[in-house]
Design a protein around this motif. Structure first.
Motif, short mmCIF file in Angstrom:
data_model
loop_
_atom_site.label_atom_id
_atom_site.label_comp_id
_atom_site.label_asym_id
_atom_site.label_seq_id
_atom_site.Cartn_x
_atom_site.Cartn_y
_atom_site.Cartn_z
N ASP A 158 80.28 -54.24 -36.24
CA ASP A 158 79.09 -54.88 -35.69
C ASP A 158 78.17 -53.80 -35.14
O ASP A 158 78.46 -53.18 -34.12
N ALA A 159 77.08 -53.56 -35.84
CA ALA A 159 76.15 -52.50 -35.43
C ALA A 159 75.28 -52.91 -34.25
O ALA A 159 74.41 -52.15 -33.82
N ASN A 160 75.51 -54.11 -33.70
CA ASN A 160 74.81 -54.56 -32.50
C ASN A 160 75.62 -54.32 -31.23
O ASN A 160 75.07 -54.41 -30.13
N VAL A 177 73.03 -44.70 -30.71
CA VAL A 177 71.77 -45.43 -30.63
C VAL A 177 72.01 -46.89 -31.01
O VAL A 177 72.92 -47.20 -31.79
N ARG A 178 71.20 -47.78 -30.44
CA ARG A 178 71.23 -49.19 -30.81
C ARG A 178 69.81 -49.75 -30.82
O ARG A 178 68.96 -49.32 -30.04
N ILE A 179 69.59 -50.72 -31.71
CA ILE A 179 68.37 -51.53 -31.60
C ILE A 179 68.56 -52.44 -30.40
O ILE A 179 69.60 -53.11 -30.26
N SER A 228 70.80 -58.07 -35.36
CA SER A 228 70.63 -58.17 -36.80
C SER A 228 71.99 -58.32 -37.47
O SER A 228 72.98 -57.73 -37.02
N ASP A 229 72.01 -59.12 -38.53
CA ASP A 229 73.25 -59.25 -39.31
C ASP A 229 73.20 -58.42 -40.58
O ASP A 229 74.04 -58.56 -41.47
#
Length: 468
Positions: A16-18, A370-372, A377-378
């Motif tokens: 999970d990049a979130n 880093v994160r948005i 976002s999926d």
């Protein structure tokens, strides 16, 4: 999915990049149901709208809690071995009047290493008796001001400073507490340490020179020698380097006791933090206990009392509490040739800051994540390099991390663990104004360091015919 061959070995592709790795982000960081990340109860998008980007954000409660936790850890460890401890906040990590107040209110002293840092601590109202002054080339004006205000302890860095400090102390009619900085031959970084007979560095004096220099210090009635000081490195995860340095220092400490009291031992700082999910720093309580045990064991072996202990953490207190916000301006997919043949894609996302607000990659190839933070976002994770806007190919903020592959211009991204050595090292390179620093706590935000404007950047320029 096949891993991107350009990714460093320490970087695993996230499921999970979130997600916000807990060790890297302040404790209050959370992503809301709308996908926006909050810090200290404040949406980061709201901060960007109000204060602009780039923006340094400091979680005030996180810094206060780490300061209190660090002090409690070393006091508890010291009490267990029958002594006491003082913790100095190393101001070079990040010093403003507000930060100085927070750490002083938490019970810490403040270590300064320049006249400017001393001025900040005094402006914050910190008791001068709770201040220290370091430096390998302290000016006459810096030493004079330190003596004038009644500064707690000056760290003597070499033989030439002994007479200088004695002279200013005499001029102001006081007896100045001093420590002697020593190069123990131990240099530590992350998990490893190197022990040599000598260190090739500008700070301190060799162990072999300590005893004659202490005799010189003691020959001046204006100087009160309180002990040795040593700093072995930075971003250290283990305790073994501290233990070896303490062993070496205490052998000299024991001999110094034959000529007079040596009430203290300052073992410096350098305790590490997590910059990426792969980092695993030693909890401060474990570090404190292990260092204390090493000191107690060596003192017992030498048959000497355990001295009062002092430590100087900076990064470990303020580093994790800081986050830097940026807005993405452009993205660019770059095909990179591989040594084994073929190519792989690296996605560059360029932001509205860079090496002027975070010089650590350019200086040390420091790793960050880093994160948005303006949305979730999926999209599938993509290997991303966060680049700055400066006219330098080495202007990198985050060398490698994974973001959702749909990262796009206008997205707000945040780089965590930027509380230490980012604002302190900031510059006006390419005439970019330095960003503001905003503190967040309990749903409220306030500016603690005003951001610069282009007017500020131009204000020092001299017009034709103008005199300084």
């Amino acid at each position: 999915m096949v891993a991107n061959p350009l990714a460093p070995s320490r970087l695993a592709e996230p499921s999970d990049a979130n997600a916000l790795p807990a060790a890297v982000w302040p404790a209050s960081a959370e992503r809301g149901a709308d996908g926006v990340v909050h810090l200290g109860g404040v949406p980061l998008t709201a901060l960007a709208r109000e204060f602009g980007t780039p923006l340094y954000v400091v979680d005030e409660q996180d810094v206060r809690d780490r300061a209190a936790r660090t002090l409690a850890a070393f006091r508890s460890a010291a009490a267990r071995i029958g002594t006491t401890a003082t913790v100095y906040y190393a101001g070079k990590a990040f010093l403003s009047t507000e930060i100085a107040r927070w750490v002083a209110e938490a019970g810490l002293n403040v270590d300064t290493c320049s006249g400017g840092e001393l001025a900040v601590a005094l402006a914050a109202g910190v008791d001068p008796a709770r201040l220290g002054l370091h430096g390998n080339n302290k000016s006459a004006a810096e030493l004079d001001r330190a003596a004038e205000v009644g500064l707690g302890t000056i760290v003597i860095d070499g033989s030439q400073e002994i007479g200088r400090v004695a002279e200013v102390a005499a001029r102001h009619g006081r007896r100045q507490r001093v420590r002697l900085r020593v190069s123990s031959g131990v240099h530590a970084h992350t998990h490893d340490f190197l022990a040599t007979a000598h260190e090739d560095q500008k700070f301190g004096v060799p162990l072999a020179d300590v005893e004659p220099l202490v005799r010189s210090i003691r020959s001046h009635d204006e100087l009160d020698f309180v002990g040795l000081h040593c700093h072995i490195g930075s971003q250290i995860f283990g305790s073994d380097g501290f233990a070896e340095s303490a062993r070496r220092l205490l052998e000299v400490h024991a001999r110094l006791l034959e000529g007079g009291p040596v009430p203290e031992l300052n073992l410096g700082g350098g305790f590490g933090i997590a910059y990426t999910a792969a980092d695993d720093p030693t909890p401060i309580e474990q570090l404190a206990d292990r260092i204390a045990d090493a000191v107690a064991a060596q003192c017992a072996a030498l048959g000497i009392p355990v001295p009062h202990l002092a430590f100087e953490p900076g990064r470990a207190i303020v580093g994790t509490g800081g986050v830097t916000l940026y807005e993405v301006g452009t993205t660019k997919a770059v095909e990179v040739s591989l040594p084994t043949g073929g190519t792989a894609t690296r996605l560059y996302a360029s932001v509205d800051g860079g090496m002027s607000d975070n010089a650590r990659y350019a200086l040390y190839q420091a790793e960050y994540s880093v994160r948005i933070v303006s949305r979730a976002s999926d999209a599938s994770p993509a290997l991303v390099r966060i680049a700055g806007k400066h006219c330098e190919s080495g202007d990198i903020v985050v060398d490698a991390d994974y973001l959702p592959g749909d990262v796009a211009p206008g997205d707000l991204v945040a780089v965590p663990a930027t509380g230490a050595y980012c604002w302190s090292l900031s510059s006006n390179y390419n005439h970019l104004p330095r960003p503001a620093v905003v503190a967040v706590r309990d749903g409220e935000a306030r500016v603690i360091v005003r951001g610069e404007t282009e007017h500020d950047v131009l204000a020092r320029a001299m017009a034709p015919g103008e005199t300084a």
